[in-house]
Design an enzyme around this catalytic site. Structure first.
Site, PDB file in Angstrom:
ATOM      1  N   HIS A 211      -8.478  -0.817  -9.838  1.00  0.00           N
ATOM      2  CA  HIS A 211      -8.226   0.608  -9.581  1.00  0.00           C
ATOM      3  C   HIS A 211      -7.089   0.812  -8.577  1.00  0.00           C
ATOM      4  CE1 HIS A 211     -10.954   0.193  -5.982  1.00  0.00           C
ATOM      5  NE2 HIS A 211     -10.124   1.099  -5.491  1.00  0.00           N
TER       6      HIS A 211
ATOM      7  N   SER B 214      -9.862  -1.361  -0.191  1.00  0.00           N
ATOM      8  CA  SER B 214     -10.005  -1.860  -1.555  1.00  0.00           C
ATOM      9  C   SER B 214      -9.013  -2.977  -1.843  1.00  0.00           C
ATOM     10  CB  SER B 214      -9.806  -0.726  -2.556  1.00  0.00           C
ATOM     11  OG  SER B 214     -10.888   0.158  -2.546  1.00  0.00           O
TER      12      SER B 214
ATOM     13  N   ASP C  59     -13.152  -4.471 -12.231  1.00  0.00           N
ATOM     14  CA  ASP C  59     -12.331  -3.929 -11.153  1.00  0.00           C
ATOM     15  C   ASP C  59     -11.553  -5.025 -10.429  1.00  0.00           C
ATOM     16  OD1 ASP C  59     -11.157  -1.861  -9.769  1.00  0.00           O
ATOM     17  OD2 ASP C  59     -12.732  -1.730  -8.254  1.00  0.00           O
TER      18      ASP C  59
END
Length: 328
Positions: A72, A181, A102
């Site tokens: 993402h 992230s 992911d």
């Protein structure tokens, strides 16, 4: 004139203080892991040139300059830049991404710092110390510590136009924020056991585990830039079996079918909500992850038997997995 006394070394009795031991561990892991973690910015090509569309973190994991991050983080991007704690900066290319796990793989265009040591998240225990290293809110090289709060969690994600679920993620209370992230989740030995992926709420962060299944995904991204998967079309949850069912089947856990997708191979094979899946392809399954790791490219279009407990009877259901697509 009054003067402040000089600082004195801590007495030996503090050497065994558990909090000092905790601090030493976090410091050691931070010093070990931080050099391998980059802050990244990703760009997309627009009519007016390259435009920044996002950022996050990434971890070097090979000697030849490949980095691991979240899918993402690089969604919609065509290129980017990475910056390391030692001042190294470079352009990066996006090698491949897999939204269903992911995970994404990048590569630096010039030599990167040395790779981090990858661990095995399957060895983690709830309550175990973990340390997160990333670049939250643009604050490079930030370190937070916490514990493994839960294992085998699931989080929703979007794959094309379809909502799906990322299975088997790690839950931690190590503080994560936007920009974390793609960063590293490390154990007390400095081994990378997860890639931080999401902030689910106050005091609740999630990370994609590094284990045998994700290593297979990473290998596919390195070679093909994508991951081909087989699709059954069922949603399941792990459950313990009752004692009579344990005696009947010889195993203590199974996967309860929660939902069967319309038109899916599972529906065609006759699976129903409430069925208990005991084994797949001849192997016992007790978690969604243990089923998913069997559903890669080599299972597409190949007869795939499931042993199912239904109303006290063990049945063999023969499925024919399809290739997972956005429409599936």
């Amino acid at each position: 004139m009054n003067t402040l006394p000089e600082a004195q070394p801590a007495p030996d009795r503090y050497a065994e203080n558990p909090l000092d031991a905790y601090s030493r561990t976090v410091i050691r892991v931070a010093e070990t892991v931080t050099p391998h973690v980059a802050a990244i910015e990703v760009t997309a090509t627009r009519r007016n040139g390259q435009v920044r569309i996002g950022g996050g973190s990434a971890v070097v994991f090979t000697e030849d300059g490949y980095l691991l991050t979240n899918a993402h983080v690089v969604a919609g991007a065509s290129a980017g830049r990475a910056a390391f704690a030692d001042g190294t900066r470079m352009d990066i290319d996006i090698v491949g991404a897999d939204p269903l796990s992911d995970l994404a793989v990048l590569r630096g265009r010039i030599p990167t710092p040395a790779p981090a040591l990858l661990g095995d998240a399957d060895q983690l225990k709830v309550g175990q110390l973990v340390i997160a290293v990333g670049n939250p809110l643009g604050l490079a090289g930030s370190v937070t510590a916490g514990v493994v709060s839960g294992l085998g969690r699931s989080i929703p994600t979007a794959v094309g136009r379809t909502r799906r679920v990322i299975e088997d993620v790690i839950q931690t209370d190590a503080a994560l924020n936007p920009g974390s992230s793609g960063g590293a989740l490390a154990d007390a030995g400095g081994r990378i056991v997860g890639i931080n992926t999401a902030v689910a709420g106050v005091g609740l962060g999630l990370a994609v585990p590094i284990n045998a299944t994700t290593r297979r995904i990473i290998a596919a991204l390195l070679t093909d830039g994508r991951v081909r998967r087989a699709y059954l079309g069922l949603v399941s949850t792990p459950v313990p079996l009752s004692e009579p069912d344990v005696l009947r089947t010889g195993q203590r856990r199974a996967l309860r079918v929660v939902e069967v997708m319309a038109g899916s191979p599972a529906e065609t094979a006759g699976l129903h909500a409430g069925d208990l899946v005991l084994s797949a392809g001849g192997r016992p399954v007790a978690s969604a992850e243990s089923l998913q790791k069997l559903l890669f490219a080599d299972a597409i279009g190949v007869p795939f038997p499931l042993a199912v407990l239904r109303s006290g009877t063990v049945l063999e259901v023969l499925t024919m997995p399809q290739e997972l697509t956005d429409a599936a």
